[in-house]
Write a protein that holds these residues in place. Structure first.
Motif, PDB file in Angstrom:
ATOM      1  N   ARG A  24       0.859  -1.188   0.000  1.00 43.61           N
ATOM      2  CA  ARG A  24       0.000   0.000   0.000  1.00 43.61           C
ATOM      3  C   ARG A  24       0.894   1.236   0.000  1.00 43.61           C
ATOM      4  NH1 ARG A  24      -3.756  -0.648   4.678  1.00 43.61           N
ATOM      5  NH2 ARG A  24      -4.689  -2.189   3.256  1.00 43.61           N
ATOM      6  N   GLY A  25       1.131   1.792  -1.203  1.00 41.09           N
ATOM      7  CA  GLY A  25       2.048   2.921  -1.309  1.00 41.09           C
ATOM      8  C   GLY A  25       3.461   2.473  -0.969  1.00 41.09           C
ATOM      9  N   VAL A  26       4.064   3.134   0.037  1.00 40.95           N
ATOM     10  CA  VAL A  26       5.402   2.734   0.490  1.00 40.95           C
ATOM     11  C   VAL A  26       5.331   1.743   1.641  1.00 40.95           C
ATOM     12  CG1 VAL A  26       6.455   4.891  -0.250  1.00 40.95           C
ATOM     13  CG2 VAL A  26       5.516   4.735   2.050  1.00 40.95           C
ATOM     14  N   GLN A  27       4.125   1.380   2.047  1.00 43.69           N
ATOM     15  CA  GLN A  27       3.936   0.459   3.170  1.00 43.69           C
ATOM     16  C   GLN A  27       3.774  -0.967   2.659  1.00 43.69           C
ATOM     17  OE1 GLN A  27       0.371   1.208   5.384  1.00 43.69           O
ATOM     18  NE2 GLN A  27       0.935  -0.093   7.113  1.00 43.69           N
ATOM     19  N   ARG A  28       4.432  -1.905   3.328  1.00 47.42           N
ATOM     20  CA  ARG A  28       4.322  -3.324   2.982  1.00 47.42           C
ATOM     21  C   ARG A  28       3.822  -4.071   4.213  1.00 47.42           C
ATOM     22  NH1 ARG A  28       6.718  -6.958  -0.824  1.00 47.42           N
ATOM     23  NH2 ARG A  28       6.778  -9.088  -0.036  1.00 47.42           N
TER      24      ARG A  28
END
Length: 758
Positions: A631-635
């Motif tokens: 999710r975007g830069v979030q994993r």
């Protein structure tokens, strides 16, 4: 008013003409490189009917910078790991083609009576196909996804790398003015030494530096840092006898292995395009019409040499690499042109003063003609194959087509020996070069000042020698220990040691050889800095080697350094896997069991968005497992049942082909349907007055139910002021309050028709 410098006027002329010509070439669907060359021809002093450049020297300086940035960008697209994974097939094809075309170029040059240097550089130019032109031709013709196209691009990458090495070799030969085998060997060893040294040190230092300053770096500072490193390596390369372009390529290759590689490519692209355009314009400026007329016959012969030579030797190279005859001919015919590197090699020859002025415009003319003929050569491959198959005997065709089938498999023992010897040789080479580099730096830059200080304080230089020797040994000790101990406990060594007693003596011999190599470094340091007897020197060497092998501290330092290097080398791949651009490493183990990982993008209008994994029940419905959500830069690894999906989430799902196919179809099907009455969703603003009998009187906004019951929103209350007053949630409505309400037409009508308002 002061006049502008000639350089600015020249640059304005170049960019304006290049802009107009390249727009025309874009319209005609021709390579932009040719447009730049034509623009250079138009603004050159050789065209008396048009405005021309005043100061050619400054333009050539900018062109040299353009070459440097072009090769820097090429290095950014180069990956050491990618080349190592290609296997032997592209290497066989690339080496065959380059060797054959260089020989062919030399033969043609000698036939025209040209000098040795002209022939040598001509061979180098004819051996280099154009990556840019072939890539564009494949895209324009819709061939980029075909199997033979990927084989061609692999060979072109290797050709670009070998072209860099060729430039260094040609530069060294041009400087010495001789073609002796000894000088060739010395040049090759020098290239290998500095390549390994720069790559190893660069990959150890540069990614760590960028990781350290990552929070401070934006696009602007990243551009400055990247170009600064490029120019620094270009200067270092020039200082040790190579070209600045070679150093720029090396730094680009180092930065290509960092996490910031994609950002660097993006920010450097405009700079590369600007200076690259100036370089190709300068190429066109060197084209003289009278030379083209005088050398029309050699130009025609060279064009035929490239077309026929690549069609024959190119096809042969790919055939030897294991391609079928049809694919080999399609690959070989695709490479029948010369491009960017031919110009770079020619400009290098001119700057060194070893080739004639006529050769540059001749090569440019040949490049232009072969570029225009490239699509026709690609189309001609299959008809030529069909005609060839009808001519040659059928058994020859079958033999060629199946020449790579049925190769005997090597035994497990043989494979283990190959892997072990290859690893030992690579480790010894790398750590040996690092040790030699440290010794060279210490003896040339540290030892002289230490001797001066020692002589000043004690009257002799022996104390300085001792300090330098101890410091040098401490610095190279981790490298020497790695040479001796690395791979002694590897899986290959254990298997070879246990499976056959006859393997043990050769294994011990590999250790002994490495001990001798490491001892040689220590022996050189001691003999260079002391006048001890041979027996004492040998004793010191044995003692130092023993301490290195037994030292736990050195073992820890060696392992730490190696882990850091491996981490830097793999950082870009790790980042790509984390961001979902590449599959996880464990996918290969799943493939062996007919299971793999699929990546899906949750649609913006998906019915799954806003629901948890527990509600969606993917495991029960499809038999799949969600291993990760990006999710975007979030994993989010191993999400729980309470994890909610959002639009544009990228999810990695584990399952077999049928399960993943069903999952994908359902995901695309379960979406919110388009609203057929979208016009009614338009929001309007309306003024309303609370009547005397309204049940809203005495109630707060939340108690009135305007939002919950009527789906409307009160944006303000009119209290006789110029601006609306934001309604206080605790304020109670009174008779005659003038409300400004927002909502859909139908909702506003319903609210207005209610007995609550007048």
């Amino acid at each position: 008013m002061s006049s502008i410098p000639p350089l600015i006027a020249d640059l304005a002329l170049i960019l304006v003409v290049a802009g107009v010509v390249t727009l025309l070439f874009k319209k005609l669907k021709q390579p932009l490189v040719l447009g730049y060359i034509v623009a250079g021809f138009i603004v050159s002093p050789n065209m008396p009917l048009t405005m021309s450049v005043v100061d050619k020297a400054d333009i050539h300086t900018w062109a040299d910078i353009g070459v440097m940035f072009l090769l820097f960008s090429l290095g950014l697209d180069f990956s050491i790991k990618k080349i190592m994974k290609m296997g032997a097939a592209p290497i066989i094809a690339a080496v065959t083609i380059i060797f054959a075309m260089m020989m062919l170029g030399n033969i043609v040059g000698h036939a025209f009576g040209w000098s040795k240097m002209n022939c040598l550089f001509l061979g180098g130019m004819l051996a280099m196909s154009s990556t840019t032109i072939i890539y564009k031709a494949f895209n324009d013709m819709g061939l980029s996804q075909q199997n033979f196209a990927s084989s061609v691009m692999s060979v072109l990458i290797l050709e670009d790398i070998l072209a860099i090495v060729m430039m260094v070799m040609l530069s060294a030969i041009a400087g010495g003015g001789t073609l002796s085998g000894g000088q060739m060997l010395e040049s090759i060893m020098k290239i290998v030494f500095f390549l390994v040294l720069w790559f190893v040190v660069g990959l150890y230092v540069v990614p760590s530096f960028l990781r350290l300053v990552r929070k401070l770096v934006n696009d602007e500072t990243l551009l400055i840092v990247a170009l600064g490193l490029c120019c620094l390596m270009a200067v270092l390369s020039s200082r040790v006898g190579f070209s600045s372009a070679f150093g720029a390529f090396v730094m680009g290759s180092i930065l290509a292995e960092t996490i910031e590689a994609e950002r660097i490519i993006k920010v450097v692209e405009p700079v590369k395009n600007l200076f690259g355009a100036i370089f190709f314009v300068s190429v066109g400026m060197l084209v003289e019409p009278n030379v083209l007329v005088s050398y029309a016959f050699p130009i025609v012969i060279l064009v035929l040499t490239i077309l026929i030579g690549q069609a024959v030797f190119g096809s042969l190279g790919f055939l030897l690499s294991g391609q079928t005859l049809k694919n080999a001919m399609r690959c070989g015919f695709s490479m029948a042109q010369i491009g960017e590197f031919a110009f770079i090699i020619a400009s290098m020859g001119l700057s060194l003063g070893v080739i004639g002025d006529f050769l540059y415009p001749v090569v440019v003319a040949v490049s232009v003609v072969t570029t225009f003929l490239t699509p026709y050569m690609i189309r001609a491959a299959v008809p030529c194959y069909d005609r060839l198959v009808r001519i040659i005997p059928h058994q020859w065709v079958r033999r060629v087509e199946h020449s790579n089938v049925g190769t005997p498999k090597t035994s497990v023992t043989s494979e283990n020996w190959k892997r072990l010897i290859r690893s030992i040789a690579m480790n010894t080479l790398i750590y040996g070069i690092l040790s030699a580099a440290v010794i060279a730096v210490m003896f040339n830059f540290v030892l002289p000042p230490l001797r001066l200080v020692s002589t000043h304080l004690t009257g002799t230089h022996w104390a300085g020698n001792a300090v330098c020797g101890v410091a040098t040994l401490l610095l190279i000790a981790p490298f020497l220990r790695a040479i001796i101990m690395k791979k002694n406990h590897s899986e290959e060594t254990k298997m070879l040691w246990t499976e056959n007693h006859l393997n043990r003596l050769p294994l011990l011999f590999t250790v002994l050889v490495r001990i001798v190599i490491a001892s040689g470094f220590v022996f050189y340091i001691v003999t260079y800095l002391s006048r001890f007897s041979a027996g004492l020197i040998i004793s010191l060497v044995l003692a130092v080697i023993t301490i290195m092998v037994l030292s736990r501290g050195l073992k820890k330092r060696s392992i730490t350094m190696e882990r850091r290097f491996v981490r830097n080398l793999q950082s870009r791949d790790v980042a790509a896997r984390v961001h979902g651009d590449r599959s996880p490493l464990f996918e290969q183990h799943l493939l062996d069991r007919d299971i793999h990982i699929g990546q899906f993008l949750i649609p913006e209008d998906s019915e799954w968005a806003g629901r948890s994994l527990k509600e969606l029940k993917f495991r029960n419905r499809f038999g799949v497992h969600v291993s990760c959500i990006i999710r975007g830069v979030q994993r989010i690894n191993i999400p729980t049942g309470s994890t909610v999906l959002f639009p544009n989430d990228r999810i990695q799902v584990i399952g077999d082909d049928e399960q993943l196919s069903a999952f994908g179809k359902s995901m695309n099907a379960e979406v919110h349907k388009e609203d057929p009455e979208i016009e009614k969703r338009d929001m309007k603003l309306r003024q309303m007055v609370i009547s005397g009998s309204s049940p809203f009187i005495g109630k707060t906004l939340s108690e009135s139910g305007i939002r919950d019951k009527f789906n409307c929103m009160v944006v303000g209350v009119e209290e006789g002021q110029e601006k609306l007053t934001m309604i206080n949630p605790s304020r109670k409505f009174c008779k005659g309050d003038i409300l400004w309400v927002v909502g859909e037409q139908e909702a506003l009508d319903k609210l207005e028709d209610s007995p609550c308002l007048s």
